[in-house]
Write a protein that holds these residues in place. Sequence first.
Motif, mmCIF file in Angstrom:
data_model
loop_
_atom_site.group_PDB
_atom_site.id
_atom_site.type_symbol
_atom_site.label_atom_id
_atom_site.label_comp_id
_atom_site.label_asym_id
_atom_site.label_seq_id
_atom_site.Cartn_x
_atom_site.Cartn_y
_atom_site.Cartn_z
ATOM 1 N N SER A 107 41.768 31.999 47.413
ATOM 2 C CA SER A 107 43.045 32.721 47.331
ATOM 3 C C SER A 107 42.813 34.200 47.065
ATOM 4 O O SER A 107 43.499 35.062 47.639
ATOM 5 N N GLN A 108 41.858 34.523 46.207
ATOM 6 C CA GLN A 108 41.536 35.927 45.945
ATOM 7 C C GLN A 108 40.936 36.588 47.174
ATOM 8 O O GLN A 108 41.203 37.765 47.451
ATOM 9 N N VAL A 109 40.131 35.842 47.931
ATOM 10 C CA VAL A 109 39.530 36.381 49.146
ATOM 11 C C VAL A 109 40.606 36.735 50.167
ATOM 12 O O VAL A 109 40.482 37.724 50.895
ATOM 13 N N VAL A 110 41.666 35.933 50.216
ATOM 14 C CA VAL A 110 42.778 36.242 51.133
ATOM 15 C C VAL A 110 43.284 37.649 50.864
ATOM 16 O O VAL A 110 43.478 38.451 51.788
ATOM 17 N N GLY A 111 43.501 37.978 49.589
ATOM 18 C CA GLY A 111 43.983 39.313 49.239
ATOM 19 C C GLY A 111 42.978 40.391 49.563
ATOM 20 O O GLY A 111 43.351 41.493 50.010
ATOM 21 N N MET A 112 41.709 40.107 49.367
ATOM 22 C CA MET A 112 40.652 41.073 49.671
ATOM 23 C C MET A 112 40.661 41.427 51.161
ATOM 24 O O MET A 112 40.588 42.603 51.535
ATOM 25 N N PHE A 113 40.706 40.399 52.019
ATOM 26 C CA PHE A 113 40.705 40.672 53.454
ATOM 27 C C PHE A 113 42.008 41.340 53.911
ATOM 28 O O PHE A 113 41.998 42.150 54.843
ATOM 29 N N ARG A 114 43.106 41.019 53.233
ATOM 30 C CA ARG A 114 44.377 41.662 53.593
ATOM 31 C C ARG A 114 44.274 43.172 53.343
ATOM 32 O O ARG A 114 44.718 43.974 54.158
ATOM 33 N N ARG A 115 43.686 43.534 52.202
ATOM 34 C CA ARG A 115 43.538 44.966 51.893
ATOM 35 C C ARG A 115 42.552 45.642 52.847
ATOM 36 O O ARG A 115 42.729 46.818 53.203
ATOM 37 N N LEU A 116 41.541 44.924 53.293
ATOM 38 C CA LEU A 116 40.576 45.502 54.236
ATOM 39 C C LEU A 116 41.195 45.758 55.605
ATOM 40 O O LEU A 116 40.736 46.625 56.353
ATOM 41 N N SER A 117 42.223 45.000 55.949
ATOM 42 C CA SER A 117 42.836 45.140 57.271
ATOM 43 C C SER A 117 43.812 46.295 57.342
ATOM 44 O O SER A 117 44.317 46.628 58.412
ATOM 45 N N TRP A 118 44.119 46.932 56.216
ATOM 46 C CA TRP A 118 45.048 48.071 56.214
ATOM 47 C C TRP A 118 44.426 49.269 56.891
ATOM 48 O O TRP A 118 43.249 49.523 56.783
#
Length: 312
Positions: A301-312
């Motif tokens: 679940s934390q990784v989901v947020g990490m990749f979401r921020r990387l896609s910005w």
Amino acid sequence: MTTLHVAADRADRGAACEGVGREDTKLHNTAHAEIVPKEIVLAGRYRLGGPLGGGSEAYVREAFDLETGAKVAVKIFRNPDPANDVPFRREMEIHSRLRHKNIVRVLGSGATGHHAATENRNFLVMELVEGRDLRTILDYHPASPRETAEWMGGIARALAYVHRKGIVHNDIKPGNILVNRAGAQEAAGGHDGIGVAQLTDFGIALTGNPSAAVSSSGTPHYLSPEEVRGGASTAASDVYSLGLVALECLTGTKAFPGPPLESMVARTLGEPRIPGTVRRRWSMVLHAMTDPEPAGRPSASQVVGMFRRLSW
């Protein structure tokens, strides 16, 4: 025989099929003879088409559903004793009950019956993914950072979903990730034709207490350090494996290349080397996912947020 040698012996044997994508014909394992004739209708409903992939436990063929008119993928298991077909039972018990946009869906199951000189075999009916598996994509070229963030974020969402259910996939690797190009612009999570990554092949998944000490039988090049040492396969192990896949997406090469045994020994000696060409934001995420200690890794679940921020 040591744990390392046992795992090395399993290297890339394909504990089950690697993908059910329409464009995956190059994955078909010609070393294994197909079990049923090419022109046949299974269970009076599924007319078999061309091969899509194969491994030691099963192979996948495209099929036409005569009742619905839809094209599907049929995964036929090689075990000649349907009553004692452990991989099939595991897929039925685990995969068939999963409903998530980033997981290939199981639509049904059955048995081939006896045809000519062939024996009865179990089969699963799965959605036919309009695209390729990640292994095939990376064989041609690395993924872009944007593609990597989108695809790995999707698989992280799938892992967060299954981990909440007490399931460990236990075989995260490029061959078990399909990139669905159909309706990519409209699908949640897919943008501008990048496609939606979907997880498949739960043939060696684990259930129950995720912290239970169960030895892994996953693919050696993507095992976590604790699995290489014969330790438990846990949700943290899935995160580590996904970190190696993400790094391979960006670089086009395995984090720990070479023969399986050599690759696994290297895993126990240090962290994967992240090239200087990988941007610092990415490097921080990859280092976190591949922390040598399971407790030091983020949750899916934390990784989901990490990749979401990387896609910005």
